[in-house]
Design a protein around this motif. Structure first.
Motif, PDB file in Angstrom:
ATOM      1  N   ALA A   1       0.725  -1.236   0.015  1.00  0.00           N
ATOM      2  CA  ALA A   1      -0.119   0.050   0.018  1.00  0.00           C
ATOM      3  C   ALA A   1       0.834   1.186  -0.074  1.00  0.00           C
ATOM      4  O   ALA A   1       0.529   2.165  -0.776  1.00  0.00           O
TER       5      ALA A   1
ATOM      6  N   ARG B   1      -5.537   3.707  -7.505  1.00  0.00           N
ATOM      7  CA  ARG B   1      -6.385   2.248  -7.584  1.00  0.00           C
ATOM      8  C   ARG B   1      -5.729   1.345  -7.021  1.00  0.00           C
ATOM      9  O   ARG B   1      -6.200   0.609  -6.127  1.00  0.00           O
TER      10      ARG B   1
ATOM     11  N   GLU C   1      -5.552   1.498  -3.343  1.00  0.00           N
ATOM     12  CA  GLU C   1      -6.666   0.796  -2.714  1.00  0.00           C
ATOM     13  C   GLU C   1      -6.967  -0.776  -2.962  1.00  0.00           C
ATOM     14  O   GLU C   1      -7.134  -1.481  -1.751  1.00  0.00           O
ATOM     15  N   ARG C   2      -6.505  -1.248  -3.830  1.00  0.00           N
ATOM     16  CA  ARG C   2      -6.370  -2.787  -4.024  1.00  0.00           C
ATOM     17  C   ARG C   2      -5.572  -3.467  -3.471  1.00  0.00           C
ATOM     18  O   ARG C   2      -5.699  -4.689  -3.000  1.00  0.00           O
TER      19      ARG C   2
ATOM     20  N   GLU D   1      -5.492   1.969   4.081  1.00  0.00           N
ATOM     21  CA  GLU D   1      -6.697   2.182   4.836  1.00  0.00           C
ATOM     22  C   GLU D   1      -7.489   3.576   3.985  1.00  0.00           C
ATOM     23  O   GLU D   1      -7.052   4.197   3.402  1.00  0.00           O
ATOM     24  N   GLN D   2      -8.754   3.231   4.277  1.00  0.00           N
ATOM     25  CA  GLN D   2      -9.615   4.275   3.679  1.00  0.00           C
ATOM     26  C   GLN D   2      -9.265   5.633   4.015  1.00  0.00           C
ATOM     27  O   GLN D   2      -9.354   6.530   3.139  1.00  0.00           O
TER      28      GLN D   2
ATOM     29  N   LEU E   1      -6.498   7.069   1.801  1.00  0.00           N
ATOM     30  CA  LEU E   1      -7.095   7.129   0.418  1.00  0.00           C
ATOM     31  C   LEU E   1      -7.746   8.664   0.133  1.00  0.00           C
ATOM     32  O   LEU E   1      -7.598   9.142  -0.611  1.00  0.00           O
ATOM     33  N   ASP E   2      -8.646   8.667   1.203  1.00  0.00           N
ATOM     34  CA  ASP E   2      -9.206   9.866   1.238  1.00  0.00           C
ATOM     35  C   ASP E   2      -8.833  11.200   1.518  1.00  0.00           C
ATOM     36  O   ASP E   2      -9.198  12.255   1.386  1.00  0.00           O
TER      37      ASP E   2
ATOM     38  N   SER F   1     -11.478   5.336  -9.784  1.00  0.00           N
ATOM     39  CA  SER F   1     -10.846   5.656  -8.786  1.00  0.00           C
ATOM     40  C   SER F   1     -10.104   7.076  -8.624  1.00  0.00           C
ATOM     41  O   SER F   1     -10.433   7.681  -7.686  1.00  0.00           O
TER      42      SER F   1
ATOM     43  N   GLN G   1     -13.107   9.171  -7.511  1.00  0.00           N
ATOM     44  CA  GLN G   1     -13.540   8.791  -6.288  1.00  0.00           C
ATOM     45  C   GLN G   1     -12.550   9.448  -5.070  1.00  0.00           C
ATOM     46  O   GLN G   1     -13.005   9.954  -4.370  1.00  0.00           O
ATOM     47  N   TYR G   2     -11.378   9.488  -5.454  1.00  0.00           N
ATOM     48  CA  TYR G   2     -10.216   9.714  -4.396  1.00  0.00           C
ATOM     49  C   TYR G   2      -9.795  11.131  -4.636  1.00  0.00           C
ATOM     50  O   TYR G   2      -9.098  11.619  -3.939  1.00  0.00           O
TER      51      TYR G   2
END
Length: 196
Positions: free
Chosen positions: A63, A87, A90-91, A95-96, A99-100, A180, A183-184
């Motif tokens: 990660a 992406r 994330e895969r 941790e969320q 990413l955010d 992705s 989203q991020y």
């Protein structure tokens, strides 16, 4: 429109095998690799380097390597690689909260000092002219050993190649990467740019 069109993932048996490998890691085969496949020795060399660089040897997690790749790609401006790196992060288990808040890694509490140092290294090493200096070195050695620093620079260098390849090629971006990216990264202005 890309400079050179990627091959169809089913172009031949070798390309299909390549496509199947990436379907497992990203959920699709990157058009960048399908373009390299026009000269199979380039795609093979790239894949071998990619596997070596992204191999997990311990504390520089899969990660974190993908977040290092994102910082590097963000510094160079390659929107294709930014979306791919986030992406992949994330895969590969980021941790969320990270990413955010990747844009705020320098100050956001989700990131440890060791991670911040690794990401600062990525930023400095990706700049032109290069900004790695004694301060960066000193910070790196507080948290990471020499093998880990080599791993990190391997990621940064691999993405230096990919950033040049994809921005120059104008590689068409895949739907999964767009998803992705939006989203991020969308809240900070990410868009496909030339990678339509």
């Amino acid at each position: 429109m890309p400079l050179v069109s990627p091959l169809d993932p089913n172009h031949d048996a070798e390309t299909k095998k390549l496509s199947d490998f990436y379907n497992e890691t990203l959920g699709f085969c990157p058009n960048s690799v399908l373009t390299m496949q026009r000269r199979p020795e380039i795609s093979k060399a790239f894949i071998n380097l990619n596997k070596a660089v992204m191999a997990n040897h311990g504390r520089v997690t899969s990660a974190l390597k993908r977040m290092i790749a994102w910082v590097s790609s963000n510094a160079t401006g390659c929107r294709y690689c930014q979306a791919h790196a986030i992406r992949a992060a994330e895969r590969y288990g980021a941790e969320q909260e990270k990413l955010d808040n990747i844009w705020e890694y320098k100050t956001h509490p989700a990131f440890s000092d060791a991670e911040r140092t690794a990401l600062d290294f990525s930023l400095a090493a990706s700049m032109v002219p290069n900004m790695v200096d004694e301060k960066i070195k000193e910070e790196l050695y507080k948290y990471w050993d020499e093998g880990e620093i080599v791993e990190m620079l391997g990621v940064i260098s691999l993405f230096g190649y990919l950033n040049r390849w994809n921005d120059s090629m104008g590689t068409s971006i895949e739907d999964g990467a767009v998803e992705s990216g939006e989203q991020y990264l969308g809240k900070h202005g990410w868009e496909k740019g030339k990678h339509v």
